[in-house]
Enzyme design. Structure first.
Site, PDB file in Angstrom:
ATOM      1  N   ASN A 150     -12.572  -1.388   4.093  1.00 32.56           N
ATOM      2  CA  ASN A 150     -13.535  -2.445   3.729  1.00 32.56           C
ATOM      3  C   ASN A 150     -13.382  -3.730   4.539  1.00 32.56           C
ATOM      4  OD1 ASN A 150     -11.147  -2.558   2.232  1.00 32.56           O
ATOM      5  ND2 ASN A 150     -12.081  -3.842   0.673  1.00 32.56           N
ATOM      6  N   GLU A 249      -1.350  -2.136  -2.945  1.00 26.84           N
ATOM      7  CA  GLU A 249      -2.493  -3.035  -3.188  1.00 26.84           C
ATOM      8  C   GLU A 249      -3.673  -2.136  -3.526  1.00 26.84           C
ATOM      9  OE1 GLU A 249      -2.665  -6.202  -3.318  1.00 26.84           O
ATOM     10  OE2 GLU A 249      -0.906  -6.960  -2.258  1.00 26.84           O
ATOM     11  N   CYS A 283     -11.786  -5.470  -3.147  1.00 28.46           N
ATOM     12  CA  CYS A 283     -10.938  -5.030  -4.264  1.00 28.46           C
ATOM     13  C   CYS A 283     -10.933  -6.038  -5.402  1.00 28.46           C
ATOM     14  CB  CYS A 283      -9.524  -4.805  -3.754  1.00 28.46           C
ATOM     15  SG  CYS A 283      -8.924  -6.189  -2.793  1.00 28.46           S
ATOM     16  N   GLU A 456       1.307  -9.283  -1.238  1.00 30.28           N
ATOM     17  CA  GLU A 456       0.981  -9.624   0.142  1.00 30.28           C
ATOM     18  C   GLU A 456       0.618 -11.105   0.164  1.00 30.28           C
ATOM     19  OE1 GLU A 456       1.534  -7.588   2.475  1.00 30.28           O
ATOM     20  OE2 GLU A 456       0.746  -5.579   2.126  1.00 30.28           O
TER      21      GLU A 456
HETATM   22  P1  NAD Z   1      -8.375   5.426  -0.113  1.00 30.57           P
HETATM   23  O1  NAD Z   1      -7.216   5.351  -1.048  1.00 30.57           O
HETATM   24  O2  NAD Z   1      -9.229   6.607  -0.154  1.00 30.57           O
HETATM   25  O3  NAD Z   1      -7.838   5.331   1.403  1.00 30.57           O
HETATM   26  C1  NAD Z   1      -7.014   4.276   1.842  1.00 30.57           C
HETATM   27  C2  NAD Z   1      -6.145   4.772   2.967  1.00 30.57           C
HETATM   28  O4  NAD Z   1      -5.230   5.733   2.456  1.00 30.57           O
HETATM   29  C3  NAD Z   1      -6.903   5.465   4.078  1.00 30.57           C
HETATM   30  O5  NAD Z   1      -6.300   5.141   5.315  1.00 30.57           O
HETATM   31  C4  NAD Z   1      -6.715   6.943   3.750  1.00 30.57           C
HETATM   32  O6  NAD Z   1      -6.818   7.785   4.858  1.00 30.57           O
HETATM   33  C5  NAD Z   1      -5.310   6.933   3.193  1.00 30.57           C
HETATM   34  N1  NAD Z   1      -5.007   8.013   2.253  1.00 30.57           N
HETATM   35  C6  NAD Z   1      -5.855   8.649   1.402  1.00 30.57           C
HETATM   36  N2  NAD Z   1      -5.196   9.582   0.686  1.00 30.57           N
HETATM   37  C7  NAD Z   1      -3.905   9.525   1.086  1.00 30.57           C
HETATM   38  C8  NAD Z   1      -2.723  10.227   0.720  1.00 30.57           C
HETATM   39  N3  NAD Z   1      -2.750  11.194  -0.204  1.00 30.57           N
HETATM   40  N4  NAD Z   1      -1.569   9.906   1.318  1.00 30.57           N
HETATM   41  C9  NAD Z   1      -1.521   8.937   2.262  1.00 30.57           C
HETATM   42  N5  NAD Z   1      -2.601   8.236   2.670  1.00 30.57           N
HETATM   43  C10 NAD Z   1      -3.780   8.524   2.078  1.00 30.57           C
HETATM   44  O7  NAD Z   1      -9.179   4.074  -0.320  1.00 30.57           O
HETATM   45  P2  NAD Z   1     -10.475   3.567   0.465  1.00 30.57           P
HETATM   46  O8  NAD Z   1     -11.641   4.342  -0.026  1.00 30.57           O
HETATM   47  O9  NAD Z   1     -10.205   3.538   1.931  1.00 30.57           O
HETATM   48  O10 NAD Z   1     -10.562   2.051  -0.025  1.00 30.57           O
HETATM   49  C11 NAD Z   1     -11.142   1.670  -1.221  1.00 30.57           C
HETATM   50  C12 NAD Z   1     -10.078   1.366  -2.251  1.00 30.57           C
HETATM   51  O11 NAD Z   1      -9.148   0.432  -1.729  1.00 30.57           O
HETATM   52  C13 NAD Z   1     -10.657   0.695  -3.482  1.00 30.57           C
HETATM   53  O12 NAD Z   1     -10.066   1.229  -4.629  1.00 30.57           O
HETATM   54  C14 NAD Z   1     -10.264  -0.754  -3.301  1.00 30.57           C
HETATM   55  O13 NAD Z   1     -10.217  -1.499  -4.488  1.00 30.57           O
HETATM   56  C15 NAD Z   1      -8.946  -0.620  -2.658  1.00 30.57           C
HETATM   57  N6  NAD Z   1      -8.595  -1.852  -1.946  1.00 30.57           N
HETATM   58  C16 NAD Z   1      -7.572  -2.627  -2.434  1.00 30.57           C
HETATM   59  C17 NAD Z   1      -7.261  -3.828  -1.811  1.00 30.57           C
HETATM   60  C18 NAD Z   1      -6.156  -4.718  -2.325  1.00 30.57           C
HETATM   61  O14 NAD Z   1      -5.724  -5.587  -1.585  1.00 30.57           O
HETATM   62  N7  NAD Z   1      -5.697  -4.562  -3.551  1.00 30.57           N
HETATM   63  C19 NAD Z   1      -7.975  -4.226  -0.690  1.00 30.57           C
HETATM   64  C20 NAD Z   1      -9.001  -3.407  -0.228  1.00 30.57           C
HETATM   65  C21 NAD Z   1      -9.297  -2.219  -0.856  1.00 30.57           C
END
Ligand code: NAD
Length: 475
Positions: A150, A249, A283, A456
């Site tokens: 994002n 996060e 997020c 962070e």
């Molecule tokens: P996601 O969890 O699908 O993917 C995030 C990352 O993790 C990607 O690089 C993905 O390839 C990797 N990943 C996925 N499954 C994995 C596994 N089993 N093992 C290791 N790596 C894995 O999330 P997304 O769709 O990319 O992002 C959206 C989510 O991120 C939302 O829930 C959002 O709230 C959260 N988010 C949180 C913050 C924060 O700072 N708290 C910031 C931005 C987004």
């Protein structure tokens, strides 16, 4: 023209061991764009081993020298901002002005942590005249950084700058949907800012094939993960087996509370911003808007009117861009259906907009929402807000805390005592009063409850990228 990108390992681009590549897509059209390397465990091992070799000399550098390189990375991000913005806008679909804001924030992370690198110090501990006891803060070693799609550069800077500042080396895995700006950043850091080869490596690919082997690699000493609760939980299991620390996060369903004494001229546009910023793919988005009964009707009408005026971006200026992935496009539509089944009423939106091409969704305001509905409990990650009334402060706090998440919360009130009183009772890692969102690179950020752990941003992040050693000398 489509470009094919390789991993960045030990200071140069390297093709994937599998020889396979993945497509990225343009969210404004849905068409395939550049290709990225489809990494696997062999690529992860090559990058982690390079980072391990680079670790000794990097952590032996004077902190002020490490800081100077980070400051140079910050300068170069700014000098190359137009190119970074163009690529980030292409990969994520976000308007160029929004990308510019986030690229500037990425520069600020390198600037902030570059400046702080020599400021980190330990303590002496008084044990009487026969002892000299003191603490030092040491890097963990090679850190795995896993990122979402994002706000790619912003989130990369947030995790990578503090990790490098204190002497760790990094293997980063960007989202498979938005990998390219991170590859460009790593190349620029090594080629132009003087970061030694191997200190910052990037392996692209998907979560199972790259993320999991990265967390599981025996030389990875800590993981900083930003993403979904689902993936956070899977990573947590691997990390638990290996006994390595994590920063998680994760997601949110943050409350945005509007009291009857709020200045509505601020609270209405602020509440629109809270759930539409970056097309709701934030997020910390304020997606549960709790409004005091006495002003519920007036506020709902004014919010709906303001949301009707939200424009789609022309690609350049602020406004709604498309959502970044097809999966996200489908998810927002699924929640339009869930809202309808649950009996919520759309004041605005609730269906796809009349816009041809691309993954565009409508800014949507639902009323008649109950705190028990999925609409009020699950993260949608799109520009959708659930309006709910409350009677008094006590009920506002109860509804606000009735969630498994705890990332952020907003309050709108002109009563200073109430602001502090309510802020103290909300279970969330960041609280915004009379602005949403607020804060900067200096303000610690992270979740309560299932929104994660560790922090962070700010000075505090440096403690999450170092471990304390205590030395006790008998004199
Ligand atoms: P996601 O969890 O699908 O993917 C995030 C990352 O993790 C990607 O690089 C993905 O390839 C990797 N990943 C996925 N499954 C994995 C596994 N089993 N093992 C290791 N790596 C894995 O999330 P997304 O769709 O990319 O992002 C959206 C989510 O991120 C939302 O829930 C959002 O709230 C959260 N988010 C949180 C913050 C924060 O700072 N708290 C910031 C931005 C987004």
């Amino acid at each position: 023209m489509s470009i094919t990108w390789n991993h960045f390992i030990n200071g140069s681009f390297a093709p994937p061991a599998s020889s396979a590549y993945l497509d990225e897509f343009n969210p404004k059209t849905g068409d395939a764009g550049d290709k990225i390397a489809r990494g696997n465990a062999d690529d992860v091992s090559a990058a982690v081993e390079a980072a391990q070799v680079a670790l000794g000399p990097w952590k032996a550098r004077k902190p002020i020298e490490r800081g100077r390189i980070l400051l140079e990375i910050a300068r170069l991000i700014r000098a190359n901002a137009p190119a970074f913005c163009a690529k980030e806008a292409e990969e994520t679909g976000k308007p160029l002005k929004m990308a510019a804001f986030e690229i500037e924030t990425a520069a600020q992370y390198f600037e902030y942590y570059g400046g702080l690198a020599p400021a980190l110090h330990g303590e002496t501990i008084s044990m009487g005249p026969n002892y000299h006891a003191y603490t030092t803060r040491e890097p963990f070693g090679v850190i795995g950084v896993i990122l979402p799609w994002n706000s790619p550069m912003n989130q990369a800077g947030r995790a990578i700058a503090p990790a490098l500042a204190v002497g760790n080396t990094v293997v980063a895995k960007p989202s498979e949907f938005t990998s390219i700006t991170l590859l460009q950043l790593a190349e620029m850091a090594v080629e132009k800012a003087g970061l030694p080869a191997g200190v910052f490596n990037v392996i692209t690919g998907n979560g199972k094939e790259v993320g999991e082997p990265l967390v599981g690699h025996p030389l990875i000493r800590k993981v900083a993960f930003t993403g979904s609760v689902r993936a956070g939980r899977e990573i947590g299991k691997i990390a638990a087996d290996r006994i390595i620390p994590l920063t998680l996060e994760l997601g949110g369903k943050s409350p945005n509370i509007v009291f009857e004494d709020a200045n509505l001229d601020l609270a209405v546009p602020g509440s629109v911003m809270a759930f539409t910023l970056n097309t709701g793919q934030v997020c910390l988005a304020g997606t549960r808007c709790l409004v005091q009964e006495s002003i519920y009707e007036e506020f709902s009408e004014r919010l709906a009117e303001a949301v009707r005026k939200v424009q789609f971006s022309d690609g350049e200026n602020f406004g709604l861009g498309p959502v970044t992935t097809k999966a996200q496009y489908d998810q927002v539509q699924r929640y339009y259906g869930i809202a309808q089944e649950e009996g919520a009423r759309a004041l605005v939106g609730g269906e796809l907009p009349d816009k041809v091409g691309g993954w565009y969704v409508s800014p949507t305001v639902y009323t008649d929402v109950k705190p028990t509905m999925r609409l009020a409990r699950e993260e949608i990650f799109g520009p959708v807000v659930a309006l709910m009334p409350f009677k008094d402060e006590k009920e506002a706090i109860t509804i606000a805390n009735d969630t498994e998440y705890g990332l952020a919360a907003g309050l709108w009130t002109s009563n200073l005592a109430r602001a502090h009183r309510v802020a103290a009772q909300i279970e969330a890692g960041q609280i915004y009063v009379n602005e949403y969102p607020a804060g900067g690179v200096e303000t610690p950020f992270g979740g309560f409850k299932q929104s994660g752990y560790g922090r962070e941003k700010g000075l505090e992040a440096l403690h999450h990228y170092t471990q304390t050693k205590t030395t006790i000398v008998r004199l």
